[in-house]
Design a protein around this motif. Structure first.
Motif, PDB file in Angstrom:
ATOM      1  N   HIS A  76      65.690  52.936 -39.697  1.00 43.05           N
ATOM      2  CA  HIS A  76      66.680  53.574 -40.551  1.00 43.05           C
ATOM      3  C   HIS A  76      67.877  52.672 -40.829  1.00 43.05           C
ATOM      4  O   HIS A  76      68.952  53.164 -41.200  1.00 43.05           O
ATOM      5  CB  HIS A  76      67.146  54.887 -39.916  1.00 43.05           C
TER       6      HIS A  76
ATOM      7  N   TYR B  81      58.175  55.586 -37.196  1.00 43.12           N
ATOM      8  CA  TYR B  81      59.094  56.720 -37.117  1.00 43.12           C
ATOM      9  C   TYR B  81      58.235  57.966 -36.988  1.00 43.12           C
ATOM     10  O   TYR B  81      57.519  58.296 -37.928  1.00 43.12           O
ATOM     11  CB  TYR B  81      59.995  56.796 -38.345  1.00 43.12           C
TER      12      TYR B  81
ATOM     13  N   ILE C 192      65.869  57.901 -49.118  1.00 41.81           N
ATOM     14  CA  ILE C 192      64.692  58.621 -48.642  1.00 41.81           C
ATOM     15  C   ILE C 192      65.101  59.519 -47.481  1.00 41.81           C
ATOM     16  O   ILE C 192      65.605  59.041 -46.459  1.00 41.81           O
ATOM     17  CB  ILE C 192      63.585  57.649 -48.183  1.00 41.81           C
TER      18      ILE C 192
ATOM     19  N   PRO D 269      64.882  61.561 -44.131  1.00 40.08           N
ATOM     20  CA  PRO D 269      64.129  61.210 -42.922  1.00 40.08           C
ATOM     21  C   PRO D 269      62.739  61.827 -42.815  1.00 40.08           C
ATOM     22  O   PRO D 269      61.802  61.129 -42.376  1.00 40.08           O
ATOM     23  CB  PRO D 269      65.052  61.655 -41.788  1.00 40.08           C
TER      24      PRO D 269
ATOM     25  N   ARG E 282      60.464  62.221 -44.906  1.00 37.79           N
ATOM     26  CA  ARG E 282      59.500  61.454 -45.696  1.00 37.79           C
ATOM     27  C   ARG E 282      59.424  60.003 -45.245  1.00 37.79           C
ATOM     28  O   ARG E 282      58.639  59.224 -45.803  1.00 37.79           O
ATOM     29  CB  ARG E 282      59.853  61.527 -47.180  1.00 37.79           C
ATOM     30  N   GLN E 283      60.210  59.643 -44.249  1.00 36.17           N
ATOM     31  CA  GLN E 283      60.094  58.304 -43.681  1.00 36.17           C
ATOM     32  C   GLN E 283      59.104  58.261 -42.525  1.00 36.17           C
ATOM     33  O   GLN E 283      58.838  57.186 -41.968  1.00 36.17           O
ATOM     34  CB  GLN E 283      61.460  57.808 -43.216  1.00 36.17           C
TER      35      GLN E 283
ATOM     36  N   THR F  30      56.104  57.628 -40.419  1.00 31.43           N
ATOM     37  CA  THR F  30      55.029  56.654 -40.628  1.00 31.43           C
ATOM     38  C   THR F  30      53.652  57.185 -40.223  1.00 31.43           C
ATOM     39  O   THR F  30      52.655  56.476 -40.352  1.00 31.43           O
ATOM     40  CB  THR F  30      55.323  55.367 -39.843  1.00 31.43           C
TER      41      THR F  30
ATOM     42  N   MET G 110      54.522  56.741 -46.443  1.00 31.88           N
ATOM     43  CA  MET G 110      54.979  55.673 -45.552  1.00 31.88           C
ATOM     44  C   MET G 110      53.814  55.044 -44.794  1.00 31.88           C
ATOM     45  O   MET G 110      53.761  53.821 -44.629  1.00 31.88           O
ATOM     46  CB  MET G 110      56.005  56.209 -44.567  1.00 31.88           C
TER      47      MET G 110
ATOM     48  N   GLY H 178      63.413  52.256 -44.137  1.00 35.83           N
ATOM     49  CA  GLY H 178      63.589  53.434 -44.972  1.00 35.83           C
ATOM     50  C   GLY H 178      65.039  53.715 -45.287  1.00 35.83           C
ATOM     51  O   GLY H 178      65.351  54.424 -46.244  1.00 35.83           O
TER      52      GLY H 178
ATOM     53  N   ALA I 246      66.661  52.209 -48.972  1.00 33.96           N
ATOM     54  CA  ALA I 246      65.465  51.516 -48.504  1.00 33.96           C
ATOM     55  C   ALA I 246      65.470  50.052 -48.940  1.00 33.96           C
ATOM     56  O   ALA I 246      66.074  49.700 -49.961  1.00 33.96           O
ATOM     57  CB  ALA I 246      64.218  52.212 -49.048  1.00 33.96           C
TER      58      ALA I 246
ATOM     59  N   PHE J  31      57.960  60.608 -52.275  1.00 35.22           N
ATOM     60  CA  PHE J  31      58.978  60.614 -51.230  1.00 35.22           C
ATOM     61  C   PHE J  31      59.922  61.815 -51.350  1.00 35.22           C
ATOM     62  O   PHE J  31      60.797  61.992 -50.514  1.00 35.22           O
ATOM     63  CB  PHE J  31      59.790  59.316 -51.264  1.00 35.22           C
TER      64      PHE J  31
END
Length: 385
Positions: A145, A165, A202, A204, A206-207, A209, A214, A237, A249, A280
């Protein structure tokens, strides 16, 4: 081979009330507090943070690790300038006394903001670079982040961000950083770095992994890392709860002596993120709808996460919207954890275990997460955790 190692970490939510003080870094909240010198090795040797990776790599590669300082404050509001200056001063003083060094390893977050600095890590790296000179390599680990800035790229030799993440590879990135630094010192590689910033904030969720998009883009990241000439690829991200010029990002790639390859590779990943930007977007469920669904389904356990009041992102953790909705819905067997309210806790302690009590709970930090609620109940337990 002597390598200095330090850590100074904070994820700054510029929308949060109050400032983060030096004392917040001293106590760290669940992590070891402000730690200096050999105490760093003793305290963090077996941990899975990047510094733990530095320590393990030093044993594996047989170089002398010179621990300087390490500290972490829980995500919160803007860092007091006096706190930053004191911590940066301690780090630089330890670094100067440790000279000469062959290289420096840094465990940073990448989203620290102070009262006077939007890019605290860029400033810190500039100060370190000024002290040690242009020729000593600096390799930095960063959180996924991180809001990576051109200044951070310019002052460091290489930046290495987490690949996961939830963050489960911090230790491995520390090991990677140490290996790359040793290879750089030994002149087996000559890192050159490219940066591609992406005009996206973005959220969090949708970050993550573990999920597309992602997950798919990190597959590309790892494929590029296997290509000839590529040393490491970082996809950050960004931390969107930070109102700064460089928030967002970005992609950073280090290649072996090939600036064009580094920049083109960074742009390749960045273009994939941009092309999939619609994926996203976050579709959040209204609280009333989420509670109604959980009650009607009748199966459990059901976990409802109020991401807007996440203390892991610097929010105050005293929101009342979820609690109020659960009470209105008369949701059975419901628990709210946690509401941070020292005033209410002290009143409960004064009443004592088993006593009936009426309290005004939550909503006392700001007006963004619901109003204070008056609730009645009994004190079930008083504990130190």
């Amino acid at each position: 081979m002597r390598i200095g190692a330090a850590g100074l970490c904070h994820e700054t939510n510029t929308f949060a009330e109050g400032v983060t003080t030096f004392e917040d870094f001293e106590r760290s909240g669940g992590f070891p507090g402000l730690t200096v010198g050999e105490q760093i090795v003793e305290t963090l040797h077996a941990t899975k943070v990047p510094m733990g990776g530095f320590i393990t790599a030093a044993e594996e590669l047989n170089f002398e690790l010179v621990p300087l300082i390490w500290t972490f404050a829980q995500p919160s509001g803007i860092v007091a300038q006096s706190a930053y200056e004191k911590l940066a001063g301690m780090l630089l003083d330890k670094l100067q006394k440790a000279m000469p060094l062959d290289g420096v390893l840094l465990d940073l977050h990448g989203a620290m903001v102070t009262e006077e600095l939007e890019d605290a890590e860029g400033d810190l790296l500039a100060r370190i670079r000024h002290l040690i000179g242009p020729d000593i390599p600096i390799v930095v680990t960063l959180d996924l982040h991180a809001n990576i800035t051109p200044a951070m790229v310019a002052e460091a030799t290489t930046l290495i961000g987490y690949d996961t993440y939830p963050h489960v590879d911090c230790f491995e990135r520390g090991v990677e950083a140490a290996h790359l630094l040793v290879d750089t010192i030994s002149r087996r590689v000559q890192p050159t770095t490219g940066l591609a910033q992406i005009d996206m904030l973005i959220a969090p969720p949708r970050q993550c992994t573990l999920l597309s998009p992602m997950k798919d883009i990190f597959a590309l990241v790892h494929e590029i890392e296997q290509r000839p000439g590529i040393l490491t690829v970082t996809l950050a991200g960004g931390f969107p709860f930070s109102d700064t010029y460089n928030t967002g990002a970005c992609v950073v790639v280090s290649a072996d002596g090939d600036q064009r390859l580094a920049q083109e590779s960074a742009q390749e990943v960045a273009e994939q993120v941009w092309q999939r930007r619609e994926q996203f977007r976050v579709e959040l469920t209204p609280v009333e709808e989420a509670v109604r669904y959980a009650v009607e389904q009748g199966r459990g356990p059901v976990i409802l996460a109020d991401g807007s009041d996440n203390p892991g992102g610097g929010a105050p953790c005293d929101g009342t919207v979820m609690l109020e909705t659960l009470i209105k819905a008369q949701a059975p067997r419901a628990t709210v954890a946690v509401i941070a309210d020292p005033e209410a806790v002290n009143q409960a302690i004064t009443a004592g275990v088993g006593k009936e009590i009426t309290l005004t709970v939550g909503g006392k930090t700001d007006d963004r997460h619901g109003a204070p609620l008056t609730v009645s109940g009994y004190v079930r337990l008083i504990s130190d955790g």
